[in-house]
Design a protein around this motif. Structure first.
Motif, PDB file in Angstrom:
ATOM      1  N   LEU A 629       0.859  -0.979  -0.099  1.00 57.83           N
ATOM      2  CA  LEU A 629      -0.063   0.206  -0.030  1.00 57.83           C
ATOM      3  C   LEU A 629       1.011   1.393   0.026  1.00 57.83           C
ATOM      4  CD1 LEU A 629      -2.966  -0.878   2.685  1.00 57.83           C
ATOM      5  CD2 LEU A 629      -2.910  -1.395   0.102  1.00 57.83           C
ATOM      6  N   MET A 630       2.056   1.063   0.440  1.00 62.09           N
ATOM      7  CA  MET A 630       2.928   2.391   0.625  1.00 62.09           C
ATOM      8  C   MET A 630       4.403   1.941   0.784  1.00 62.09           C
ATOM      9  SD  MET A 630       2.501   5.472   3.729  1.00 62.09           S
ATOM     10  CE  MET A 630       1.101   5.472   3.581  1.00 62.09           C
ATOM     11  N   THR A 631       5.071   2.734   0.231  1.00 62.76           N
ATOM     12  CA  THR A 631       6.672   2.804   0.496  1.00 62.76           C
ATOM     13  C   THR A 631       7.134   4.143   0.982  1.00 62.76           C
ATOM     14  OG1 THR A 631       6.917   1.210  -1.539  1.00 62.76           O
ATOM     15  CG2 THR A 631       8.870   2.459  -0.635  1.00 62.76           C
ATOM     16  N   THR A 632       7.634   4.497   2.071  1.00 58.88           N
ATOM     17  CA  THR A 632       8.253   5.518   2.735  1.00 58.88           C
ATOM     18  C   THR A 632       9.643   5.529   2.775  1.00 58.88           C
ATOM     19  OG1 THR A 632       7.859   7.168   4.491  1.00 58.88           O
ATOM     20  CG2 THR A 632       7.595   4.656   5.050  1.00 58.88           C
ATOM     21  N   ARG A 633      10.292   6.715   2.921  1.00 57.92           N
ATOM     22  CA  ARG A 633      11.556   6.745   3.251  1.00 57.92           C
ATOM     23  C   ARG A 633      11.979   7.110   4.945  1.00 57.92           C
ATOM     24  NH1 ARG A 633      16.165  10.325  -0.295  1.00 57.92           N
ATOM     25  NH2 ARG A 633      17.846   8.924   0.001  1.00 57.92           N
ATOM     26  N   GLN A 634      10.704   7.227   5.542  1.00 61.51           N
ATOM     27  CA  GLN A 634      10.672   7.415   6.763  1.00 61.51           C
ATOM     28  C   GLN A 634      10.858   6.110   7.519  1.00 61.51           C
ATOM     29  OE1 GLN A 634      10.438   8.958   9.421  1.00 61.51           O
ATOM     30  NE2 GLN A 634      10.389  11.093   8.705  1.00 61.51           N
ATOM     31  N   CYS A 635      11.358   6.169   8.945  1.00 59.71           N
ATOM     32  CA  CYS A 635      11.256   5.079  10.147  1.00 59.71           C
ATOM     33  C   CYS A 635       9.915   5.136  10.649  1.00 59.71           C
ATOM     34  CB  CYS A 635      12.352   5.229  10.819  1.00 59.71           C
ATOM     35  SG  CYS A 635      12.400   3.692  11.840  1.00 59.71           S
ATOM     36  N   LEU A 636       9.160   4.147  10.552  1.00 61.49           N
ATOM     37  CA  LEU A 636       7.812   4.173  11.192  1.00 61.49           C
ATOM     38  C   LEU A 636       7.899   3.469  12.395  1.00 61.49           C
ATOM     39  CD1 LEU A 636       5.437   3.284   8.225  1.00 61.49           C
ATOM     40  CD2 LEU A 636       6.096   5.389   9.269  1.00 61.49           C
ATOM     41  N   PHE A 637       9.083   2.664  12.883  1.00 60.13           N
ATOM     42  CA  PHE A 637       8.976   1.953  13.887  1.00 60.13           C
ATOM     43  C   PHE A 637       9.330   2.984  14.982  1.00 60.13           C
ATOM     44  CE2 PHE A 637      10.543  -1.403  10.762  1.00 60.13           C
ATOM     45  CZ  PHE A 637       9.491  -2.207  11.246  1.00 60.13           C
ATOM     46  N   HIS A 638       9.896   3.964  14.643  1.00 59.03           N
ATOM     47  CA  HIS A 638       9.924   5.164  15.870  1.00 59.03           C
ATOM     48  C   HIS A 638       8.679   5.520  16.248  1.00 59.03           C
ATOM     49  CE1 HIS A 638      14.035   6.777  14.156  1.00 59.03           C
ATOM     50  NE2 HIS A 638      14.183   6.329  15.271  1.00 59.03           N
ATOM     51  N   ASN A 649      19.762   6.263   9.060  1.00 59.15           N
ATOM     52  CA  ASN A 649      20.984   6.139   8.247  1.00 59.15           C
ATOM     53  C   ASN A 649      21.339   5.237   7.135  1.00 59.15           C
ATOM     54  OD1 ASN A 649      21.712   4.306   9.941  1.00 59.15           O
ATOM     55  ND2 ASN A 649      22.810   5.618  11.293  1.00 59.15           N
ATOM     56  N   ASP A 650      22.162   5.353   6.721  1.00 57.36           N
ATOM     57  CA  ASP A 650      22.608   4.213   5.576  1.00 57.36           C
ATOM     58  C   ASP A 650      22.522   2.696   6.128  1.00 57.36           C
ATOM     59  OD1 ASP A 650      22.824   5.914   3.568  1.00 57.36           O
ATOM     60  OD2 ASP A 650      25.003   6.016   3.689  1.00 57.36           O
ATOM     61  N   SER A 651      23.018   2.446   7.232  1.00 57.78           N
ATOM     62  CA  SER A 651      23.053   1.030   7.944  1.00 57.78           C
ATOM     63  C   SER A 651      21.680   0.760   8.129  1.00 57.78           C
ATOM     64  CB  SER A 651      23.790   1.139   9.101  1.00 57.78           C
ATOM     65  OG  SER A 651      23.125   1.833  10.138  1.00 57.78           O
ATOM     66  N   CYS A 652      20.605   1.518   8.423  1.00 59.05           N
ATOM     67  CA  CYS A 652      19.226   1.129   8.544  1.00 59.05           C
ATOM     68  C   CYS A 652      18.634   0.646   7.396  1.00 59.05           C
ATOM     69  CB  CYS A 652      18.374   2.522   8.876  1.00 59.05           C
ATOM     70  SG  CYS A 652      18.872   3.416  10.524  1.00 59.05           S
ATOM     71  N   MET A 653      18.982   1.221   6.126  1.00 61.04           N
ATOM     72  CA  MET A 653      18.627   0.457   4.972  1.00 61.04           C
ATOM     73  C   MET A 653      19.023  -0.877   4.627  1.00 61.04           C
ATOM     74  SD  MET A 653      16.598   1.669   2.066  1.00 61.04           S
ATOM     75  CE  MET A 653      16.825   1.486   0.503  1.00 61.04           C
ATOM     76  N   GLN A 654      20.342  -1.028   5.182  1.00 58.90           N
ATOM     77  CA  GLN A 654      20.844  -2.353   4.546  1.00 58.90           C
ATOM     78  C   GLN A 654      20.747  -3.424   5.665  1.00 58.90           C
ATOM     79  OE1 GLN A 654      25.222  -2.053   3.116  1.00 58.90           O
ATOM     80  NE2 GLN A 654      24.996   0.178   3.126  1.00 58.90           N
ATOM     81  N   HIS A 655      20.544  -3.014   6.915  1.00 61.90           N
ATOM     82  CA  HIS A 655      20.798  -3.929   7.808  1.00 61.90           C
ATOM     83  C   HIS A 655      19.423  -4.349   8.701  1.00 61.90           C
ATOM     84  CE1 HIS A 655      25.025  -4.349   7.056  1.00 61.90           C
ATOM     85  NE2 HIS A 655      25.243  -3.081   7.390  1.00 61.90           N
ATOM     86  N   CYS A 656      18.442  -3.198   8.658  1.00 66.43           N
ATOM     87  CA  CYS A 656      17.497  -3.393   9.673  1.00 66.43           C
ATOM     88  C   CYS A 656      16.547  -4.442   8.990  1.00 66.43           C
ATOM     89  CB  CYS A 656      16.853  -2.348   9.969  1.00 66.43           C
ATOM     90  SG  CYS A 656      15.275  -1.915  10.707  1.00 66.43           S
ATOM     91  N   GLU A 657      15.820  -5.062   9.875  1.00 64.61           N
ATOM     92  CA  GLU A 657      14.911  -6.220   9.580  1.00 64.61           C
ATOM     93  C   GLU A 657      13.835  -6.236  10.548  1.00 64.61           C
ATOM     94  OE1 GLU A 657      14.264 -10.243   7.029  1.00 64.61           O
ATOM     95  OE2 GLU A 657      15.746 -10.417   8.636  1.00 64.61           O
ATOM     96  N   GLU A 673       6.324  -3.213   7.602  1.00 64.81           N
ATOM     97  CA  GLU A 673       7.496  -4.276   7.314  1.00 64.81           C
ATOM     98  C   GLU A 673       8.887  -3.427   6.728  1.00 64.81           C
ATOM     99  OE1 GLU A 673       7.287  -8.450   5.746  1.00 64.81           O
ATOM    100  OE2 GLU A 673       8.288  -7.667   4.198  1.00 64.81           O
ATOM    101  N   LYS A 674      10.108  -3.782   7.311  1.00 62.82           N
ATOM    102  CA  LYS A 674      11.230  -3.452   6.987  1.00 62.82           C
ATOM    103  C   LYS A 674      12.082  -4.458   6.593  1.00 62.82           C
ATOM    104  CE  LYS A 674      14.938  -1.054   5.970  1.00 62.82           C
ATOM    105  NZ  LYS A 674      15.810  -2.221   5.588  1.00 62.82           N
ATOM    106  N   THR A 675      12.627  -4.947   5.469  1.00 65.67           N
ATOM    107  CA  THR A 675      13.451  -6.057   4.983  1.00 65.67           C
ATOM    108  C   THR A 675      14.874  -5.391   4.604  1.00 65.67           C
ATOM    109  OG1 THR A 675      12.592  -5.989   2.927  1.00 65.67           O
ATOM    110  CG2 THR A 675      11.438  -7.678   4.291  1.00 65.67           C
ATOM    111  N   TYR A 676      15.818  -6.168   4.888  1.00 66.58           N
ATOM    112  CA  TYR A 676      17.101  -6.114   4.572  1.00 66.58           C
ATOM    113  C   TYR A 676      17.184  -5.060   3.005  1.00 66.58           C
ATOM    114  CZ  TYR A 676      18.724  -8.980   8.229  1.00 66.58           C
ATOM    115  OH  TYR A 676      19.073  -9.676   9.308  1.00 66.58           O
ATOM    116  N   GLY A 677      17.833  -4.151   2.954  1.00 64.49           N
ATOM    117  CA  GLY A 677      18.012  -3.307   1.557  1.00 64.49           C
ATOM    118  C   GLY A 677      16.828  -2.465   0.913  1.00 64.49           C
ATOM    119  N   ASN A 678      15.765  -2.762   1.791  1.00 61.58           N
ATOM    120  CA  ASN A 678      14.525  -2.071   1.410  1.00 61.58           C
ATOM    121  C   ASN A 678      13.935  -0.932   2.250  1.00 61.58           C
ATOM    122  OD1 ASN A 678      13.653  -3.599  -1.081  1.00 61.58           O
ATOM    123  ND2 ASN A 678      13.362  -5.111   0.319  1.00 61.58           N
ATOM    124  N   HIS A 679      13.122   0.066   1.622  1.00 63.31           N
ATOM    125  CA  HIS A 679      12.610   0.978   2.541  1.00 63.31           C
ATOM    126  C   HIS A 679      11.479   0.477   3.073  1.00 63.31           C
ATOM    127  CE1 HIS A 679      14.833   4.450   0.428  1.00 63.31           C
ATOM    128  NE2 HIS A 679      14.622   3.933  -0.848  1.00 63.31           N
TER     129      HIS A 679
END
Length: 757
Positions: A629-638, A649-657, A673-679
């Protein structure tokens, strides 16, 4: 010569447009030190703010004239997806617009871009923010379609904007950036949240703003976890100028005239201060006196954090008084709030008084028709304080089929009333009775009059689109087509007969070498590129193409589409390209050598049926998938569960799941949902399973596609991938009915196919 910069102001209804003209108009365009000014508005159809009052075509004609007299340009928004059954009405409108002085059209739909390039080259075209433009390939893609200006994605930082502006300038295009107003949580153009849960598509101007809704209080303590503060780049104008941006755009076509006037005037002063003196003013107080949700410029500065959110979607003006005056007593705060109310009322009254003196009434023309036998017919037109004469090419005669009378002449000239003028009086006193002239000569006189009234421009003949050819029917063939997005799933399904697509992440720096190796080992595996690929991630995607050398790819990103076309790689357009009409398919095939496309999952059965695919072109449809439904550049888990990091930061994009969920007060749940390498992404609570389309249109599609991406929703699957794919294959071949699938996969939903957009 100093580079100009434009201030682009919204206008919903006529009063708001007048307020915009008063707020920014008046500078001589030739003044090198001045800003240029423009207003964007929409008609009562084909625009992405149908909640705005909008204007009629007749009003548009007069608004253009009024704006031009105040040195303002007018851009018209046609920034929605165009359905197949609307093409005839659309071309009728374009035929009218081609004969106006409109300064530009703001467009989202690829089919409309195709029609404009092919049939209406005189109409300047701007790409809407709904086109989700954020990488160099997308700029080049739009340039190939004749776009002169592109409104960049709102999520970009100054360095990213600077790079894209340089690419645009190299291609003789300009860039436009939103600097003030409401901020979308999703990348614009790929948000389906309102569509799938309320049948109000943001791609059709009907967004119901579920991101502003109240939700059950999250673990992080928020009631409005998706609600962003408003955008305000008031103090970044100099940096945007240095980044090569041409146009600064204010959001707000549903705002009233007092809001438009206050915000536009404030930004005009700031812009003029920068252009003339290279200094910025510090007084942004007026921006807080009209509706706002507090302000943030964090996307521009690249400081994406939880501070961009506000836990209240309503007007922040009064709350700001209380927040900044905690030392005052309650009585003093109440007095300050009342003073603000009074000031708001004063602003409204002042703007109402100012705009009532601006008229958009059509301009009257008086005509005197004269002549005698053996002389040309003469039409003298009085316009404002000037007059001009038009003559027939042949002389009047005493014989003919119908004598020239008031009714016969007016009937031939009444098309003038469709312009910014109207015939207020036509005098035939000096015209003897029983004189004749061929009617086609009256038509010639009409065209001469229109030419003069249209600033000496010849009328453009209306375009009639040729009928599209019916192409041969398709039939979905085995093997079933399957989407996967994990290496684990690859091992499970590669031994089946399925045609495999592998969804790449937006950033795969972490496992780039491994992925390249897999695609070399599995030449039948088809890479699928996501909708959002920004900055270094885009460069890495190009490197992947060079190293993996795929024979075919699928992409939801037009930048990758451009590169595939340029490098001779066969490609298929993904569903996030929002293809909903035949001309969008023609656009991709003829201009970018596209070999096939997915139709949008937003449209209904009846909206699909009229679409004609081009010859030698394959049509795809996803019948089972998690509903993105939506792709965001934000962090919704905050906002939802909390996070130790304060900024992204860049490490969030690569490593957060991570994954979580939120539920609104109507008991509708959404998966985050946040998967490795994805917004970060928001999904619907259930997967979509559309078995109806296989029965409804068995010969329309070349392949029905099943998406096995491991997104955890309420939907349960009671078997493994191998048996599930076998069941889909049997169903598509007509060997089993849909009931077996619905027993294996439940619960599911399919609202879009029933309701459409």
């Amino acid at each position: 010569m100093k580079r100009k910069m434009e201030l682009l102001v919204p206008g919903g209804d006529v009063d708001a447009i007048k307020a915009a003209i008063l707020a920014v108009g008046g500078h001589p365009i030739a003044d090198e030190d001045s800003s240029t000014h423009a207003i964007y508005c929409g008609l009562d159809k084909f625009n992405a703010r149908n909640r705005a009052a909008n204007i009629s075509f007749d009003e548009l004609q007069s608004i253009i004239r009024l704006a031009h007299t105040h040195n303002c340009l007018i851009f018209l928004t046609l920034n929605i997806l165009i359905l197949e059954n609307e093409i005839t009405a659309l071309t009728s409108l374009l035929n009218q617009l081609a004969n106006t002085q409109i300064d530009g059209l703001i467009v989202q739909d690829l089919g409309l871009l195709y029609l404009l390039k092919k049939h209406y080259p005189t109409l300047p075209v701007h790409a809407s923010t709904q086109m989700t433009t954020h990488n160099p390939g997308q700029i080049k893609f739009l340039h190939k379609l004749g776009v002169e200006r592109v409104n960049l994605s709102r999520e970009l930082n100054l360095e990213e904007i600077k790079h894209l502006s340089s690419i645009a300038n190299e291609n003789k295009m300009s860039t436009e950036v939103f600097v003030h107003g409401s901020q979308c949580l999703s990348f614009s153009g790929i948000c389906y949240m309102s569509s799938f849960y309320g049948s109000n598509s943001g791609n059709r101007g009907r967004c119901s703003q579920p991101c502003r809704d109240k939700y059950n209080t999250t673990l992080a303590g928020n009631d409005y976890p998706l609600n962003l503060k408003d955008n305000a780049a008031y103090n970044n104008i100099g940096e945007l100028y240095d980044a090569g941006v041409y146009s600064l755009k204010i959001e707000g076509r549903i705002k009233k005239s007092d809001y438009i006037y206050s915000v536009a005037r404030t930004y005009r002063k700031q812009l003029d201060s920068w252009l003339k003196q290279k200094t910025l003013q510090n007084d942004s107080a007026s921006l807080y006196k009209v509706f706002n949700r507090d302000f943030s410029n964090a996307y521009l500065t690249g400081n994406i954090s939880k501070k961009m959110f506000i836990d209240n979607p309503r007007d922040y003006s009064l709350k700001r008084i209380a927040a900044e005056n905690k030392h005052l007593s309650q009585e003093e705060i109440a007095d300050a709030e009342q003073a603000l109310y009074n000031e708001k009322d004063t602003i409204k009254a002042e703007v109402e008084e100012k705009i009532k003196h601006l008229s958009i009434e059509k301009l009257p023309l008086t005509m005197r028709v004269s002549g005698r036998e053996g002389t040309p017919l003469k039409v003298t037109v009085q316009k404002d304080q000037t007059s001009f004469d038009v003559y027939s090419n042949i002389t009047l005669t005493g014989k003919g089929t119908e004598a020239l009378r008031y009714d016969t002449i007016f009937k031939r000239l009444k098309a003038i009333n469709d312009t910014d003028y109207f015939i207020s009086d036509m005098d035939l006193e000096h015209m003897p009775n029983n004189l004749y002239l061929p009617f086609k000569e009256l038509t010639t006189i009409k065209n001469q009059l229109l030419y003069i009234l249209n600033d000496n421009k010849h009328p453009i003949a209306p375009i009639r689109l040729p009928a599209l050819k019916n192409t041969s029917e398709s039939h979905a063939q085995t093997p079933v087509h399957v989407i996967i997005s994990s290496l684990k799933d690859l091992q499970q399904v590669k031994k089946t007969n399925a045609q495999l697509y592998f969804k790449l992440p937006s950033n795969f720096k972490k496992n780039f070498t491994e992925l390249v190796g897999i695609f070399k080992q599995e030449p039948k595996l088809i890479p699928w590129f996501p909708a959002v690929i920004i900055g270094d991630d885009y460069l890495l995607a190009l490197k992947f193409l060079d190293k993996a050398k795929p024979r075919l790819l699928v992409t939801d990103n037009t930048g990758i589409a451009f590169e595939a076309c340029n490098n001779g790689i066969k490609w298929i357009a993904g569903p996030s390209l929002n293809l909903v009409n035949s001309y969008s398919l023609l656009c991709l095939k003829e201009d970018f050598n596209c070999s096939g496309a997915f139709l949008s999952n937003e449209i209904s059965r009846s909206q699909i049926k009229g679409i004609q695919k081009p010859a030698d072109f394959k049509l795809f449809y996803s019948i089972y998938h998690p509903q993105l439904l939506m792709t965001t550049r934000q962090c919704l888990f905050h906002q939802v569960v909390g996070c130790q990091k304060t900024t992204l930061n860049d490490s969030c994009m690569q490593h957060c799941e991570k994954s979580s969920s939120i539920t609104n007060t109507k008991d509708i749940a959404f998966i985050i949902e946040k998967t490795y390498g994805n917004h970060q992404r928001i999904y619907g609570r259930q997967h979509c399973l559309n078995t109806a389309i296989v029965k409804d249109m068995p010969h329309r599609f070349d392949a029905f596609v099943v998406d096995l991406s491991p997104v955890k929703t309420e939907t349960n699957v009671k078997t493994d991938h191998k048996d599930l794919l076998h069941c889909f294959e049997e169903f598509i071949l007509g060997k089993t009915d849909a009931e077996e699938l619905h027993q294996l996969i439940a619960p599911t939903s399919n609202n879009a196919y029933k309701k459409g957009i």
